[in-house]
Structures are given as structure tokens and as C-alpha cells.
Design an enzyme around this catalytic site. Structure first.
Site, mmCIF file in Angstrom:
data_model
loop_
_atom_site.group_PDB
_atom_site.id
_atom_site.type_symbol
_atom_site.label_atom_id
_atom_site.label_comp_id
_atom_site.label_asym_id
_atom_site.label_seq_id
_atom_site.Cartn_x
_atom_site.Cartn_y
_atom_site.Cartn_z
ATOM 1 N N CYS A 87 2.014 7.026 -5.675
ATOM 2 C CA CYS A 87 2.830 7.940 -4.868
ATOM 3 C C CYS A 87 3.964 8.528 -5.721
ATOM 4 O O CYS A 87 3.690 9.173 -6.718
ATOM 5 C CB CYS A 87 3.332 7.247 -3.608
ATOM 6 S SG CYS A 87 3.908 8.436 -2.346
ATOM 7 N N HIS A 197 -1.831 6.242 -1.413
ATOM 8 C CA HIS A 197 -1.501 4.820 -1.420
ATOM 9 C C HIS A 197 -2.787 3.992 -1.376
ATOM 10 O O HIS A 197 -3.331 3.773 -0.293
ATOM 11 C CB HIS A 197 -0.636 4.462 -0.213
ATOM 12 C CG HIS A 197 0.760 4.978 -0.280
ATOM 13 N ND1 HIS A 197 1.780 4.292 -0.899
ATOM 14 C CD2 HIS A 197 1.303 6.127 0.197
ATOM 15 C CE1 HIS A 197 2.901 4.983 -0.812
ATOM 16 N NE2 HIS A 197 2.644 6.102 -0.153
ATOM 17 N N GLU A 199 -3.013 0.870 -1.673
ATOM 18 C CA GLU A 199 -2.717 -0.380 -0.965
ATOM 19 C C GLU A 199 -2.766 -0.206 0.552
ATOM 20 O O GLU A 199 -2.773 -1.187 1.288
ATOM 21 C CB GLU A 199 -1.347 -0.921 -1.401
ATOM 22 C CG GLU A 199 -0.148 -0.243 -0.783
ATOM 23 C CD GLU A 199 0.251 1.065 -1.439
ATOM 24 O OE1 GLU A 199 1.349 1.567 -1.139
ATOM 25 O OE2 GLU A 199 -0.542 1.597 -2.251
#
Length: 216
Positions: A87, A197, A199
């Protein structure tokens, strides 16, 4: 989804900006040994370094410099040691960012300017597909329609770095589109990065992190 168990040490660099706990859990899910720290030596000696980032470009750069993260990234890359930016952690790898008409210097690992998204709806928030090169290592094993989670109002719309040396591989650039196309990911030697992202991107994100750790 079964994930390959990996045994690599990854440091999530804690400089005050980023979803570090989410990153820690996602890396642990794919079998990495994870530590959250800003300790210079630990960050230098880890198999992989993940640089997160949320918020404003200039503030992230200020926080990174205060934690000597700019030195860590530079020194690791000078030695060919892997770094993954996520990001705003990707955005600060470019030469500069412009927010509200004010320019701030980035790490200048890549030429280019992070600027406001050129779209009717901003921020770009939610799931989107990407257009990755056929030989991408980062997106290996992922279907072309795999979706990743984005939350951002700024991006790089033009890629300027090419390799004219046949002995040096050209960077692999992945694109996505929200209004105008923008850079969604880059693979450039030891330096990889994603605007989205991983994650927060479910199984697709887990596979992507598995791919990265598999190169460490």
C-alpha cells in the site's frame, strides 16, 4: 486452501504506519517466522523485510526516516536482500508523492510520482482484479480473475523505468484499473511491492505472500 509451510524469518518493519498485526497474521498463516520490530540489525538480518503503510505519503516518509527505515531499505537492496512494500509502503518507494498539491520526496527506488487517482469515485475501496505479466513470480499459481483488496486514493499512473541491459531483467509491472489504469504491483530484483493489501485479500493474498516467501 492448503498452504505450503515455509520456514523463513520475516520482519514487519514497525515505523508507526501500517496494519502490522494483519500483516503478521497473514505471514504466520503461510508459515513464516514473523517479528514486528524497528530494530535495525533484526531488520537487516531477516530473510525478508515487509514495509507496510497507511495514511499520508509525507507522514509515512517522516515516520520511516525517524525509524531509520530509509537506511534499512537502501542497505538491504544494496545487498540484494528482499523487501516487500504494501500500500503506502509501495508508494514511498517512488521518487515523490503529491497530496493536496504538496509534493514530498519518496525513497526514489523507482522513478515516478504518486498522485491522486483519476476516477469518478475516490477512494478506490474494495476488491479488484489485476493484469499481471505472464512470467510474474508474485502472481504465480493465481487465476487471471483473482481479486485483491484495495484501499487508496493515490497511485502511480505511469511507469518510467525500463531495462536496456540484456543481462538485467526488466521490472515486471502489474496493472489494475479504477478510472485510469494504475500500477498495482512491481517485481524488480529484490524489491517487490503491491498497491493492494495481500494481508486482507483472503486466499489470493495468502498465495501471493507464499510466492514471495518462496523466493527468500
Amino acid at each position: 486452501m492448503e498452504l505450503t509451510v515455509l520456514s523463513k524469518k520475516v520482519v514487519v518493519f514497525d515505523y508507526g504506519f501500517g496494519n502490522i498485526r494483519s500483516a503478521e497474521r497473514a505471514l504466520a498463516r503461510v508459515g513464516a517466522e514473523v517479528e514486528i520490530t524497528r530494530d535495525f540489525d533484526k531488520a537487516m538480518n531477516a530473510d525478508g523485510l515487509l514495509v507496510p503503510g497507511v495514511g499520508a505519503f509525507a507522514a509515512c516518509m517522516q515516520g520511516l526516516r525517524a525509524a531509520r527505515g530509509d537506511w534499512v531499505v537502501d542497505r538491504r537492496l544494496s545487498g540484494g536482500r528482499p523487501v516487500l512494500g504494501i500500500c503506502v509502503g509501495m508508494q514511498i518507494l517512488f521518487a515523490r508523492g503529491i497530496e493536496h498539491g504538496v509534493a514530498a520526496e519518496g525513497l526514489d527506488e523507482w522513478p515516478g510520482t504518486v498522485e491522486p487517482l483519476q476516477a469518478d469515485v475516490v477512494p478506490h475501496m474494495g476488491w479488484n482484479t489485476v493484469d499481471a505479466p505472464a512470467d510474474s513470480e508474485l502472481f504465480a499459481g493465481l487465476d487471471a480473475d483473482a481479486r485483491f483488496y484495495f484501499v487508496h486514493s493515490y497511485a502511480v499512473h505511469d511507469w518510467a523505468l525500463e531495462s536496456h541491459n540484456p543481462l538485467i531483467a526488466a521490472p515486471k509491472v502489474t496493472w489494475s484499473t479504477h478510472g485510469k489504469p494504475f500500477v498495482a504491483a512491481v517485481e524488480n530484483g529484490a524489491l517487490w511491492a503491491t498497491q493492494f493489501h495481500p494481508e486482507k485479500s483472503g486466499d489470493a493474498g495468502a498465495q501471493l505472500l507464499t510466492n514471495w516467501i518462496g523466493t527468500l
